[in-house]
Design an enzyme around this catalytic site. Structure first.
Site, mmCIF file in Angstrom:
data_model
loop_
_atom_site.group_PDB
_atom_site.id
_atom_site.type_symbol
_atom_site.label_atom_id
_atom_site.label_comp_id
_atom_site.label_asym_id
_atom_site.label_seq_id
_atom_site.Cartn_x
_atom_site.Cartn_y
_atom_site.Cartn_z
ATOM 1 C CG ASP A 198 -11.134 8.205 10.090
ATOM 2 O OD1 ASP A 198 -12.186 7.814 10.639
ATOM 3 O OD2 ASP A 198 -10.080 7.546 10.054
ATOM 4 C CE LYS B 211 -16.260 -3.057 7.152
ATOM 5 N NZ LYS B 211 -15.141 -2.118 7.430
ATOM 6 C CE1 TYR C 242 -10.823 9.382 -3.536
ATOM 7 C CE2 TYR C 242 -12.007 9.665 -1.464
ATOM 8 C CZ TYR C 242 -11.895 9.898 -2.820
ATOM 9 O OH TYR C 242 -12.852 10.637 -3.463
ATOM 10 C CE1 TYR D 270 -9.917 -0.100 11.350
ATOM 11 C CE2 TYR D 270 -11.948 -1.052 10.496
ATOM 12 C CZ TYR D 270 -10.948 -0.095 10.434
ATOM 13 O OH TYR D 270 -10.983 0.852 9.447
ATOM 14 C CB ALA E 136 -17.215 0.768 4.881
ATOM 15 C CG HIS F 172 -2.270 -4.839 2.461
ATOM 16 N ND1 HIS F 172 -2.425 -4.607 1.107
ATOM 17 C CD2 HIS F 172 -2.403 -3.621 3.054
ATOM 18 C CE1 HIS F 172 -2.658 -3.321 0.889
ATOM 19 N NE2 HIS F 172 -2.640 -2.697 2.056
ATOM 20 C CB ALA G 85 -9.761 13.073 5.304
ATOM 21 C CG PHE H 26 0.866 6.299 11.602
ATOM 22 C CD1 PHE H 26 0.196 7.355 11.034
ATOM 23 C CD2 PHE H 26 2.000 5.803 10.956
ATOM 24 C CE1 PHE H 26 0.640 7.928 9.857
ATOM 25 C CE2 PHE H 26 2.452 6.368 9.786
ATOM 26 C CZ PHE H 26 1.774 7.434 9.235
ATOM 27 C CD GLU I 198 -2.744 1.004 2.567
ATOM 28 O OE1 GLU I 198 -3.331 -0.082 2.731
ATOM 29 O OE2 GLU I 198 -2.916 1.980 3.322
ATOM 30 N NE ARG J 294 -16.236 6.267 9.283
ATOM 31 C CZ ARG J 294 -16.138 6.427 10.581
ATOM 32 N NH1 ARG J 294 -17.202 6.271 11.339
ATOM 33 N NH2 ARG J 294 -14.980 6.722 11.145
HETATM 34 P P1 FAD Z 1 -16.775 1.310 8.712
HETATM 35 O O1 FAD Z 1 -16.652 -0.124 8.371
HETATM 36 O O2 FAD Z 1 -17.946 2.064 8.175
HETATM 37 O O3 FAD Z 1 -16.747 1.417 10.316
HETATM 38 C C1 FAD Z 1 -16.539 2.670 10.967
HETATM 39 C C2 FAD Z 1 -17.128 2.622 12.384
HETATM 40 O O4 FAD Z 1 -18.553 2.635 12.332
HETATM 41 C C3 FAD Z 1 -16.777 1.377 13.179
HETATM 42 O O5 FAD Z 1 -16.658 1.743 14.519
HETATM 43 C C4 FAD Z 1 -17.962 0.448 12.962
HETATM 44 O O6 FAD Z 1 -18.151 -0.449 14.059
HETATM 45 C C5 FAD Z 1 -19.119 1.440 12.850
HETATM 46 N N1 FAD Z 1 -20.130 1.017 11.871
HETATM 47 C C6 FAD Z 1 -19.906 0.461 10.655
HETATM 48 N N2 FAD Z 1 -21.068 0.244 9.987
HETATM 49 C C7 FAD Z 1 -22.051 0.685 10.796
HETATM 50 C C8 FAD Z 1 -23.470 0.746 10.661
HETATM 51 N N3 FAD Z 1 -24.079 0.322 9.551
HETATM 52 N N4 FAD Z 1 -24.178 1.263 11.710
HETATM 53 C C9 FAD Z 1 -23.555 1.710 12.828
HETATM 54 N N5 FAD Z 1 -22.207 1.669 13.010
HETATM 55 C C10 FAD Z 1 -21.470 1.187 12.003
HETATM 56 N N6 FAD Z 1 -8.580 5.969 5.726
HETATM 57 C C11 FAD Z 1 -8.542 6.914 4.773
HETATM 58 O O7 FAD Z 1 -8.950 8.056 5.021
HETATM 59 N N7 FAD Z 1 -8.057 6.635 3.517
HETATM 60 C C12 FAD Z 1 -7.612 5.397 3.167
HETATM 61 O O8 FAD Z 1 -7.198 5.180 2.025
HETATM 62 C C13 FAD Z 1 -7.652 4.371 4.164
HETATM 63 N N8 FAD Z 1 -7.258 3.110 3.876
HETATM 64 C C14 FAD Z 1 -7.386 2.122 4.824
HETATM 65 C C15 FAD Z 1 -7.045 0.812 4.486
HETATM 66 C C16 FAD Z 1 -7.165 -0.209 5.422
HETATM 67 C C17 FAD Z 1 -6.794 -1.612 5.031
HETATM 68 C C18 FAD Z 1 -7.614 0.080 6.741
HETATM 69 C C19 FAD Z 1 -7.717 -1.006 7.771
HETATM 70 C C20 FAD Z 1 -7.957 1.379 7.086
HETATM 71 C C21 FAD Z 1 -7.874 2.412 6.138
HETATM 72 N N9 FAD Z 1 -8.238 3.727 6.425
HETATM 73 C C22 FAD Z 1 -8.158 4.703 5.458
HETATM 74 C C23 FAD Z 1 -8.739 4.082 7.759
HETATM 75 C C24 FAD Z 1 -10.289 4.014 7.807
HETATM 76 O O9 FAD Z 1 -10.843 4.917 6.887
HETATM 77 C C25 FAD Z 1 -10.725 4.389 9.226
HETATM 78 O O10 FAD Z 1 -10.356 3.371 10.106
HETATM 79 C C26 FAD Z 1 -12.198 4.765 9.371
HETATM 80 O O11 FAD Z 1 -12.369 5.299 10.689
HETATM 81 C C27 FAD Z 1 -13.167 3.598 9.238
HETATM 82 O O12 FAD Z 1 -13.325 3.187 7.947
HETATM 83 P P2 FAD Z 1 -14.082 1.775 7.672
HETATM 84 O O13 FAD Z 1 -14.190 1.632 6.235
HETATM 85 O O14 FAD Z 1 -13.448 0.704 8.438
HETATM 86 O O15 FAD Z 1 -15.504 2.158 8.318
#
Ligand code: FAD
Length: 283
Positions: free
Chosen positions: A104, A161, A44, A141, A119, A262, A46, A212, A12, A102
């Site tokens: 941040d 998801k 990508y 996570y 997400a 990864h 924020a 981080f 990555e 999703r």
């Molecule tokens: P989600 O899966 O949506 O979860 C976010 C939070 O909401 C969690 O606490 C979950 O329990 C809760 N939740 C999920 N779905 C629901 C629902 N339907 N109802 C209620 N609560 C819910 N960040 C970036 O900005 N850019 C990147 O390119 C990037 N790449 C990443 C790659 C990897 C492999 C990883 C592990 C993380 C990456 N991140 C990146 C960080 C990530 O964006 C953050 O951790 C963010 O806070 C959560 O994204 P997510 O897709 O896991 O969210």
């Protein structure tokens, strides 16, 4: 089952901010391409802040290395039409894989906005828009997402998801293999069958790593933290210790049959390559 040398690996990157950085990144990708990764991915920023740079970097790396390169795509702060536009662009460029998140919001931007809140909703939207055109990765996570109310809810949300159509997951980095094994066990009990690839962060710099890790909820075990603190500015010792610790972590994971590895490269080739070499991967 994969033999060790054929275990899929991926790397990555984040999009560079300057031309010099972009050139350096292409060199890094070229060096890593020699270890036959299954794919590269590009983060990508924020709320779409790196939208064009992410896409540009993906296209450049793909055309330079001929290796499948996946954009990350996050939905926080975006609307559906912006996302549909990006999907169309990726289809046009024959992109096959997307890391679906999703994301941040940057601090100070307040509460989440946008039409897709989580997400799972983005996975659902991409499936609605483009069927099975893309292989979708999602985040997992093992040490629990920092905003999740508890481990149970976080796992239920992870399952959303998967049920929405994710093909595979990549974990947040961790240093404690048991957290990954326990997460996998809990996923199996919920009949989650997609591959869950451990995300591995090479250790090269204590200050950055601590920052981080605080932000993303990854725990640095006390013995690692204390040792890194003791090395202070001694970059050579940090590098040797880091390489040893991460190689051992990967050996433990591989011995239990992980579906791939990864690497979070932070745009550097050498730390990940050293581990790949130690493990005899990427042949
Ligand atoms: P989600 O899966 O949506 O979860 C976010 C939070 O909401 C969690 O606490 C979950 O329990 C809760 N939740 C999920 N779905 C629901 C629902 N339907 N109802 C209620 N609560 C819910 N960040 C970036 O900005 N850019 C990147 O390119 C990037 N790449 C990443 C790659 C990897 C492999 C990883 C592990 C993380 C990456 N991140 C990146 C960080 C990530 O964006 C953050 O951790 C963010 O806070 C959560 O994204 P997510 O897709 O896991 O969210």
């Amino acid at each position: 089952m994969n033999t060790q040398s054929s275990l899929p690996i991926s790397f990555e990157f984040f999009p560079a901010k300057t031309e010099a950085g972009a050139e350096k990144l292409l060199n890094t990708a070229k060096k890593l391409a020699a270890s036959n990764p299954e794919f590269f991915s590009v983060t990508y920023g924020a709320a779409g802040s790196t939208r064009d740079r992410t896409a540009g970097t993906v296209f450049d790396i793909k055309s330079l290395t001929n290796i499948s390169t996946a954009p990350h795509l996050s939905c926080i702060g975006a609307n559906k039409s912006e996302i549909a536009e990006l999907l169309a662009l990726y289809q046009k460029h024959d992109i096959k894989r997307i890391v679906t998140l999703r994301g941040d919001l940057p601090s100070g931007m307040g509460l989440a906005s946008g039409e897709l809140r989580y997400a799972n909703e983005l996975v659902e939207f991409i499936r609605e828009q483009s069927g099975d055109q893309f292989y979708l990765e999602v985040a997992a996570y093992p040490e629990i997402h920092p905003q999740a109310p508890n481990a149970e809810k976080d796992l239920e949300n992870f399952k959303r998801k998967v049920d929405a159509g994710a093909n595979s997951a990549i974990t947040q980095y961790f240093f404690n293999a048991d957290s990954y094994f326990y997460f996998i066990e809990r996923c199996q009990k919920l009949n989650i069958e997609i591959p869950i690839i451990p995300g591995i962060m090479p250790i090269t710099n204590y200050t950055k790593l601590a920052r981080f890790s605080d932000a993303c909820g990854a725990e640095i075990p006390r013995w690692i933290r204390k040792q890194l603190e003791a090395y202070g500015d001694d970059a050579t010792s940090i590098k040797q210790f880091g390489e040893h610790v991460i190689t051992q972590l990967c050996e433990k994971l591989i011995s239990q049959g992980v579906p791939g590895i990864h690497f979070y490269t932070l745009n550097q080739a050498e730390p990940s390559l050293a581990i790949v070499d130690n493990l005899g991967l990427g042949k």
